[in-house]
Design an enzyme around this catalytic site. Structure first.
Site: not given
Ligand code: AHR
Length: 503
Positions: A175, A294
């Site tokens: 990210e 994610e």
């Molecule tokens: O999964 C939780 C968080 O969400 C992770 O660390 C990040 O990559 C995202 O913002």
């Protein structure tokens, strides 16, 4: 019998693609109680000689998780991988600025690889492109994957791991478009460092596959330009671009909430278009595929997290307690991803244990299954093979943010090896069951072996360590007659209709 009817046609030859099993991946970050108190709790009655909780291992195995992303997440952008290898007693305690906690480094790369082996999963290893860069990234590849005879591979051997870990899938940071990220970068800054890191990581081990960071979610102001710029720099060196997205039913509007998978579908289509635009611009030959590394529901724990004492060790962070409606959306999201199996090759349910997770643990107590455990398990276990392209006609509804939302969200997977056909279906209707008629044409001589249903009268029902009121049953009424599968899908339900060739 309901008036609410939907039709589906499945043909053996209407194929989207062979499914890459990594689409059923998950994620363990050094965050909250995912590692400490989750997969690792020495002293727990079920801990093995490594301190790994065997009750958790058993549940992860039930899910048949093929790949686990590690060690972050936001955490990785401040992580020195060297802190987590070698004798445990020499490892430093560090402040984790991403989550404002203290990291003990008791678990590190080798311990995690050992755990992953025990659950039969590969690891999707992320490198730090926040505070670190090309050098740390290439050294970690050498440490993990080089057989021996060089500084870092010999260091691994001296740490007791003679065989290389042979990690195939690697993430180039996390990210990096988000201002919350340690070492946040512009698209051009990230594009350049990702390009150079990718180049030398592949020089160390040309067999690895690399994921470049896409946007942190579809609503980022830089979305689309970010992907285009990053891929412009990295096209020749990477294999995947990542997507991240979390949803929540913040307005308590179930019709709108369950339609969010349509937004996910649109997000996936947009990223495919951007990847193809860059391929065209470069007169490229290869496709950049997608890693949805994610995805989940995440909002229940937001307020509780504000009360966490800074710099504590493994506090209960991001501990969403999922309810029944969350399981339905997770089911819709899984179906959506399967429909893109031709380009979506990796996906990681974020996360796996305690932190926005299907599996929860109590300290010194039991492990238990959240509501979302079930759709994830069903697709992972029964969704291996070929993703079929179903022709669906369903009645539709409009919600606050969406028009033409089909009541039926469905797809099917054909496993050629064991001649099984599985239909995954969600009925989004709030009041009525949906009568499904599915023409399975050239699947001759098939029978229904099971119709699993996840349903509950209370959308807000959760599970707990003591009780599992949201659990599937196998009393669905799917039947087959002359190549036509019929089933009543209860209102607001997740369904798995399993068919197999008659023996
Ligand atoms: O999964 C939780 C968080 O969400 C992770 O660390 C990040 O990559 C995202 O913002």
């Amino acid at each position: 019998m309901t008036n609410n009817k939907a039709k589906m046609i499945l043909e053996k030859d209407f194929k989207i693609s062979e499914i890459d099993n990594r689409i059923y991946g998950s994620f363990i970050e050094h965050l909250g109680r995912a590692v400490y108190g989750g997969i690792y709790e020495p002293g727990h009655p079920q801990a093995d000689e490594n301190g790994f909780r065997q009750d958790v291992i058993e549940m992860v195995k039930e899910l048949q998780v093929p790949i686990v992303r590690y060690p972050g997440g936001n955490f990785v952008s401040g992580y020195n991988w060297e802190d987590g290898v070698g004798p445990v007693e020499n490892r430093p305690r560090r402040l984790d600025l991403a989550w404002r906690t203290t990291e003990t480094n008791e678990m590190g790369t080798n311990e995690f690889m050992k755990w992953a082996k025990l659950v039969n999963a590969e690891v999707n290893m992320a490198v730090n492109l926040g505070t670190r860069g090309i050098d740390a990234a290439r050294n970690l590849v050498e440490y993990c994957n080089h057989p021996g005879g060089s500084y870092y591979s010999d260091l691994r051997i001296s740490h007791g791991y003679k065989e290389p870990h042979k990690i195939k899938t690697w993430c180039l940071g996390n990210e990096m478009d988000g201002p919350w990220q340690i070492g946040h970068k512009t698209a051009a800054e990230y594009g350049r460092i990702a390009q150079e890191a990718a180049k030398v990581m592949k020089w160390v081990d040309p067999t690895i596959e690399l994921v470049a960071c896409g946007s942190s979610n579809r609503n980022m102001p830089t979305f689309a330009d970010w992907e285009a710029t990053v891929l412009d720099y990295t096209y020749d060196h990477v294999d995947y671009i990542s997507l991240h997205q979390y949803y929540g039913n913040r307005d308590n509007d179930i019709a709108n909430y369950l339609a969010l998978s349509l937004e996910m579908d649109d997000f996936i289509r947009s990223v495919i278009s951007i990847a193809d635009y860059i391929k065209a611009k470069k007169r490229g030959k290869k496709n950049i595929n997608l890693s949805f590394d994610e995805w989940n529901v995440w909002y229940h724990s937001n307020e509780a997290d504000k009360l966490i004492e800074p710099w504590s060790i493994a506090p209960p962070q991001l501990e969403d307690h999922y309810n029944f409606e969350d399981a339905l959306l997770v089911g819709c999201m899984l179906i959506t991803m399967l429909k893109h199996a031709d380009r979506l090759k990796i996906a990681c349910l974020a996360q796996l244990v305690n932190v926005i997770a299907p599996i929860m643990t109590e300290e010194n107590g039991p492990a238990w299954k959240q509501t979302i455990f079930y759709p994830y398990m069903h697709t992972s276990v029964y969704g291996r093979g070929v993703s079929l392209n179903p022709i669906i006609s369903s009645p539709k509804y409009d919600s606050k943010d969406f028009t033409d939302v089909p009541y039926l969200e469905a797809t099917a997977v054909y496993n050629e090896e064991n001649e099984q056909l599985t239909i995954f279906a969600v009925n989004r209707h709030l009041q009525d069951s949906l009568h499904l008629e599915c023409d399975i044409r050239n699947f001759e001589d098939y029978e229904v072996i099971e119709h699993i249903v996840l349903e509950n009268d209370d959308l807000k029902q959760t599970n707990s360590a003591k009780d599992t009121p949201v659990a599937p049953h196998s009393n669905g009424n799917a039947a087959i007659d002359g190549g036509l599968v019929t089933a009543a899908l209860p209102k607001l339900s997740w369904n798995v209709i399993r068919l197999a060739k008659r023996k």
